[in-house]
Design a protein around this motif. Structure first.
Motif, PDB file in Angstrom:
ATOM      1  N   ALA A   1      -7.779  12.092  -1.465  1.00  0.00           N
ATOM      2  CA  ALA A   1      -9.042  11.369  -1.664  1.00  0.00           C
ATOM      3  C   ALA A   1      -8.793   9.903  -1.964  1.00  0.00           C
ATOM      4  O   ALA A   1      -9.575   9.031  -1.577  1.00  0.00           O
ATOM      5  CB  ALA A   1      -9.828  12.016  -2.797  1.00  0.00           C
ATOM      6  N   LEU A   2      -7.712   9.608  -2.666  1.00  0.00           N
ATOM      7  CA  LEU A   2      -7.399   8.222  -3.012  1.00  0.00           C
ATOM      8  C   LEU A   2      -6.676   7.498  -1.879  1.00  0.00           C
ATOM      9  O   LEU A   2      -6.897   6.314  -1.644  1.00  0.00           O
ATOM     10  CB  LEU A   2      -6.534   8.186  -4.270  1.00  0.00           C
TER      11      LEU A   2
ATOM     12  N   ARG B   1       1.292   7.732  -5.898  1.00  0.00           N
ATOM     13  CA  ARG B   1       0.275   8.794  -5.951  1.00  0.00           C
ATOM     14  C   ARG B   1       0.872  10.149  -5.590  1.00  0.00           C
ATOM     15  O   ARG B   1       0.488  11.175  -6.141  1.00  0.00           O
ATOM     16  CB  ARG B   1      -0.887   8.440  -5.026  1.00  0.00           C
TER      17      ARG B   1
ATOM     18  N   TYR C   1      -7.417   6.208 -11.281  1.00  0.00           N
ATOM     19  CA  TYR C   1      -7.358   7.285 -10.290  1.00  0.00           C
ATOM     20  C   TYR C   1      -8.607   8.159 -10.447  1.00  0.00           C
ATOM     21  O   TYR C   1      -9.220   8.563  -9.481  1.00  0.00           O
ATOM     22  CB  TYR C   1      -6.109   8.127 -10.505  1.00  0.00           C
TER      23      TYR C   1
ATOM     24  N   PHE D   1       0.836  -1.196   0.000  1.00  0.00           N
ATOM     25  CA  PHE D   1       0.000   0.000   0.000  1.00  0.00           C
ATOM     26  C   PHE D   1       0.871   1.246   0.000  1.00  0.00           C
ATOM     27  O   PHE D   1       0.589   2.223  -0.689  1.00  0.00           O
ATOM     28  CB  PHE D   1      -0.924   0.002   1.211  1.00  0.00           C
TER      29      PHE D   1
ATOM     30  N   PHE E   1       2.221   2.033  -3.473  1.00  0.00           N
ATOM     31  CA  PHE E   1       1.265   2.729  -4.329  1.00  0.00           C
ATOM     32  C   PHE E   1       0.997   4.146  -3.826  1.00  0.00           C
ATOM     33  O   PHE E   1       0.711   5.050  -4.610  1.00  0.00           O
ATOM     34  CB  PHE E   1      -0.031   1.933  -4.423  1.00  0.00           C
TER      35      PHE E   1
END
Lengths: 444, 452
Positions: B178-179, B166, B317, B159, B162
């Motif tokens: 937000a993601l 981002r 996304y 996690f 990733f």
């Protein structure tokens, strides 16, 4: 089509909707559209489930006898590589393998026209292991990566290994399938070859063929590759009996600062008398549904809706054999509730429900919903799909699947008395494992 | 008045479709709401799919945890006349299911039920959309659970990898938060008022798209749609704006001294789904990383012996910012070799294309989609996403035609035009060894990726 979520997955891994669907579809094709045929001979180790699916999938399942932790799994990797690795296969010949506490299994799919080749290649898993020793040594490294993948960062799996060892003490299924890192390091190719030679024999195998093929076609294909039906399962495959160690409760603690606090409450209990496994399983699932609901006799009211002990919980119940049942409750506490207080409350509520019994109104309400458990018997496709799932599940646990007529007949044998008998048993101490996961300050 | 705008016999559109197969039409309800009706004979359930537009993820002055908290609270916390503990059992008795989801661009709703329970189900569903209870104790319960799950997820190496990507792609823009839900104090600062504001702005009587699937007529479907949106407020100003995504290639190593395993991942930008050729993409990804005959399985497991397996997939996304990824755990001492081998294997795949016959690659898709119209939820999800991508209504009923149109030429063309070369990918590794990848930008926290 588009699929994306806000914050819900936090990882691109959870957003692969389409890819995931199709990976699953590869494996599930045979299950989804299969047909269970009642023509299987009682003594045969070959079961054919005819379907209209474009693919045919063959499953070969062997019992997994007691062995060192991780050894059967290592053998599964090597035997699969021995049979499939380096072999030319069509792109639609998909394959995989699995090991459980009960069995070692392999499957291979392909076109119906390719059935002889599919069967031959699958049966190559029974051939003596001849992979290069260097490859076999390297496969231990792959097992280590699989360990990292499955257990390395997965605290729930780590907890499950500990609880399995305690709950199933004295039984084969107490042994870790994947083993520890030390277990994996200690595996040897010689041991693997010996275990393979002992276990991967056709007389101990059950072959399940699911797809657009008839039993006659399967029989002919097997004869053509030199392995007639009578070669399979002649040694007789029998379910592994379970023996419960002394009733006892054990606590396991997995402190981890960043883990969401949760309790895992597992209990194995004996029944006063054995009963038919299939009927026992059906009653266990119905009782599970009652406990899951916010009805009198359920856990949801006392834990979640009428009081604030658990912000969420999940419950499962399943039979281990004809006379032992396991309950598994995992629950996440509400704010200010310690994991000890939550597990105590789970125990209290179970005791209360067992003492009071399941109210008949709750039993009837959930039994009405239970109609959805069964296939739509008037829908051939639905029935075929359901029976195929059931058949593979039974074979994978070394049990003989019932024919559809017997399965259907069980619907009329469900009773409140048996549900209450199960609940009464689960109210006893049995052998209980309670695990706390989360920041240590949330434990007590 | 029921106004039928388009009505086409789908037997013209669906290969091999039976006379009693599905058909689609665009309808308008008595309440003047447009929707797509897919009539699927023989279905036991009706499914209503809804998409409301949202621009919350692009705003800097709002709490990005509010949308997901709101939908979970709407689903679990009860509504006027329907206490939470009772309605969950009522819905189960009615054999109904409701689901809400939220993306950067839309709020997605899904309601599925047997036709005979239509009025009861719609009464419950409308109450939960129009007047959710939003009780403080349930809010705290949902928020706490959400926060705990986020905290646990963000402690996982994969996690974090990733998350670092981002940061590299979106930097300080609100969409990143937000993601990832990674803004400090995000949950402590979340108030019930944030949830109320989000609900009031986006759960309105003006969805962008509504799709109804089932064995039902337009009058019944229209009644259901009007009941679902009854008394919902008018929308405010929603102004989605594109996000600035920077996919400049990077080599990042996130150093985590206590990492139990070594993780390697690659991310590349691919065209959004609205531009089509999704089945080319899926079949290419199958060849690249799905199963034991895939390119990556051969390269990383069979040959290098460095991994149990390597995952591949697509993710969004936003609707415009779509990626593909390759990721897996690898043996720490082989990290650099694994990076090299994967880059070489990927570039070779890009140059040579997938092996084997295209017909074989189509088999699972044809199988999967041949009767999908019998599954009202799946069919509805496909249709609504297709419409949101700007395709004509009813496209989802012709999906087999799109599968059929895939050829060796379209696959090869897609590989070179849609999939970036290995040198254009963002690579990220998580390792206990800071020196495991010579030349990589070494960081100790995901946000530092912004400066790589």
């Amino acid at each position: 089509m588009y699929f994306g979520r806000l914050g819900g997955g936090f990882s691109e891994l959870s957003s692969t909707f389409k890819a995931a669907v199709f990976v699953a579809a590869f494996a599930a094709v045979a299950v989804t559209y299969s047909t269970w045929q009642e023509q299987a001979k009682a003594s045969s180790g070959v079961i054919v489930a005819e379907t209209q699916a474009s693919d045919v999938t063959a499953y070969l399942v062997w019992p997994n006898p007691p062995a060192a932790p991780g050894l059967a799994h290592y053998v599964e990797h090597l035997a699969w590589a021995n049979a499939m690795g380096g072999q030319e296969r069509r792109l639609d010949n998909h394959s995989n393998a699995w090991t459980s506490g009960y069995a070692i299994g392999y499957w291979l799919s392909g076109r119906p026209d390719d059935l002889p080749d599919v069967l031959q290649q699958l049966l190559n898993t029974a051939q003596p292991l001849t992979v290069d020793p260097i490859f076999a040594g390297g496969e231990r490294d792959v097992l280590m990566r699989e360990y990292d993948f499955r257990l390395g960062n997965n605290i729930d799996m780590q907890a499950a290994e500990r609880m399995d060892a305690f709950l199933y003490e004295g039984n084969q299924i107490a042994t870790s399938v994947i083993g520890s890192r030390d277990d994996i390091t200690a595996l040897t190719y010689d041991d693997a070859r010996a275990f393979h030679a002992k276990t991967h024999t056709l007389d101990a195998a059950t072959l399940v063929v699911v797809g657009d093929v008839s039993r006659r076609q399967v029989s002919r294909a097997l004869r053509n590759i030199g392995h007639p039906e009578d070669d399979f399962g002649t040694a007789g495959v029998t379910p592994v009996p379970f023996s419960l160690a002394v009733p006892e409760t054990a606590y396991f603690r997995f402190p981890k600062e960043n883990a969401a606090p949760r309790v895992q409450f597992r209990r194995v209990v004996p029944l006063d008398a054995p009963m038919d496994f299939d009927l026992l399983e059906v009653h266990a699932i119905l009782l599970r549904n009652i406990l899951d609901a916010n009805v009198p006799g359920g856990l949801a009211g006392p834990l979640r809706f009428d009081a604030a002990f658990a912000r969420s919980f999940q419950v499962s119940i399943w039979p281990l054999d004809e006379q032992h049942v396991e309950l598994f409750v995992t629950a996440e506490p509400d704010r200010g509730v310690t994991l000890k207080a939550l597990s105590d409350e789970i125990e209290n509520v179970l005791q209360t429900i067992a003492a009071d019994g399941i109210p008949i109104g709750s039993y009837r309400r959930l039994k009405d919903r239970f109609e959805g458990f069964w296939p739509n018997w008037t829908d051939e496709g639905d029935t075929q799909s359901w029976m195929a799932d059931y058949t593979l599940e039974r074979v994978s646990s070394l049990r003989r699947p019932l024919p559809p007529t017997s399965v259907r007949g069980m619907q009329g044998q469900i009773s409140a008395e048996v549900v209450n008998m199960l609940m009464d048993a689960l109210g006893a101490q049995g052998r209980t494992a309670i695990t706390f996961i989360g920041p240590e300050r949330t434990f007590e | 008045m029921i106004r039928i705008v388009i009505a086409l016999a789908v037997s013209l559109l669906v290969a091999g479709c039976q006379e009693d197969g599905p058909s689609f039409s665009t309808q308008t309800t008595e309440g003047e709401m447009d929707y797509t009706l897919i009539q699927s004979p023989g279905s036991d359930y009706i499914s209503i799919q809804v998409a409301w537009p949202t621009d919350w993820a692009g705003r800097a002055d709002v709490n990005q945890a509010a949308p997901r908290t709101a939908i979970d609270l709407m689903l679990a916390g009860g509504a006027t006349g329907f206490p939470p503990g009772e309605v969950v059992e009522l819905f189960a008795d009615l054999d109904a299911e409701a689901y809400l989801d939220v993306t950067v661009d839309h709020v997605l709703g899904q309601l599925t039920f047997p036709p005979e329970h239509l009025y009861q189900v719609l009464e419950v569903a409308n109450a939960h959309l129009a007047s959710p209870t939003f009780d403080e104790s349930w809010f705290a319960r949902v928020r706490d659970g959400f926060e705990q799950n986020v905290v646990e997820s963000r402690a996982q190496d994969q996690f974090l990898a990733f998350e670092a990507v981002r940061w590299a792609v979106f930097g300080e823009q609100p969409i990143r938060n937000a993601l990832s839900m990674d803004e400090p104090g995000l949950f402590e600062n979340l108030k019930l008022e944030d949830v109320r504001q989000w609900h009031a702005e986006f759960i309105t009587n003006a969805p962008q798209t509504v799709v109804v699937v089932g064995d039902t007529d337009a009058e019944t479907a229209g009644t259901a749609v009007d009941l679902l949106f009854a008394s919902l407020p008018d929308p405010g100003d929603i102004a989605p704006a594109p996000f600035a995504a920077d996919f400049t290639p990077l080599r990042i190593l996130l150093h985590r001294p206590d990492a139990q395993a070594t993780t390697l991942g690659f991310v590349g930008q691919v065209p959004p789904t609205r531009m089509g050729q999704e089945f080319e993409d899926l079949m290419l990804l199958d060849a690249l990383g799905q199963g034991d005959q895939s390119v990556l399985f051969n390269a990383v497991r069979t040959e290098l012996r460095a991994s149990y397996g390597f995952s591949v997939g697509f993710a969004n996304y936003s609707r415009e910012d779509r990626i593909f990824y390759m990721t897996g755990e690898v043996e720490g001492s082989k990290l650099a070799d694994a990076e090299r081998v994967i880059r070489e294997a990927y570039d070779a795949f890009r140059a040579d294309g997938p092996s084997g016959s295209v017909a074989d690659r189509k088999v699972p898709y044809n199988e999967y989609f041949s009767d999908i119209w019998e599954y009202v939820v799946d069919q509805g999800q496909m249709e609504i996403q297709s419409v949101l991508d700007g395709y004509p209504v009813g496209r989802s009923l012709d999906i087999l035609g799109e599968v059929e149109s895939v050829s060796a030429d379209t696959l090869a063309e897609r590989l070179t035009t849609a999939f970036p070369p290995a040198s254009d990918l963002i690579m990220v590794a998580v390792s206990p060894d800071a020196d495991a990848l010579p030349g990589a930008c070494v960081i100790t926290a995901p946000q530092e990726a912004m400066d790589c």
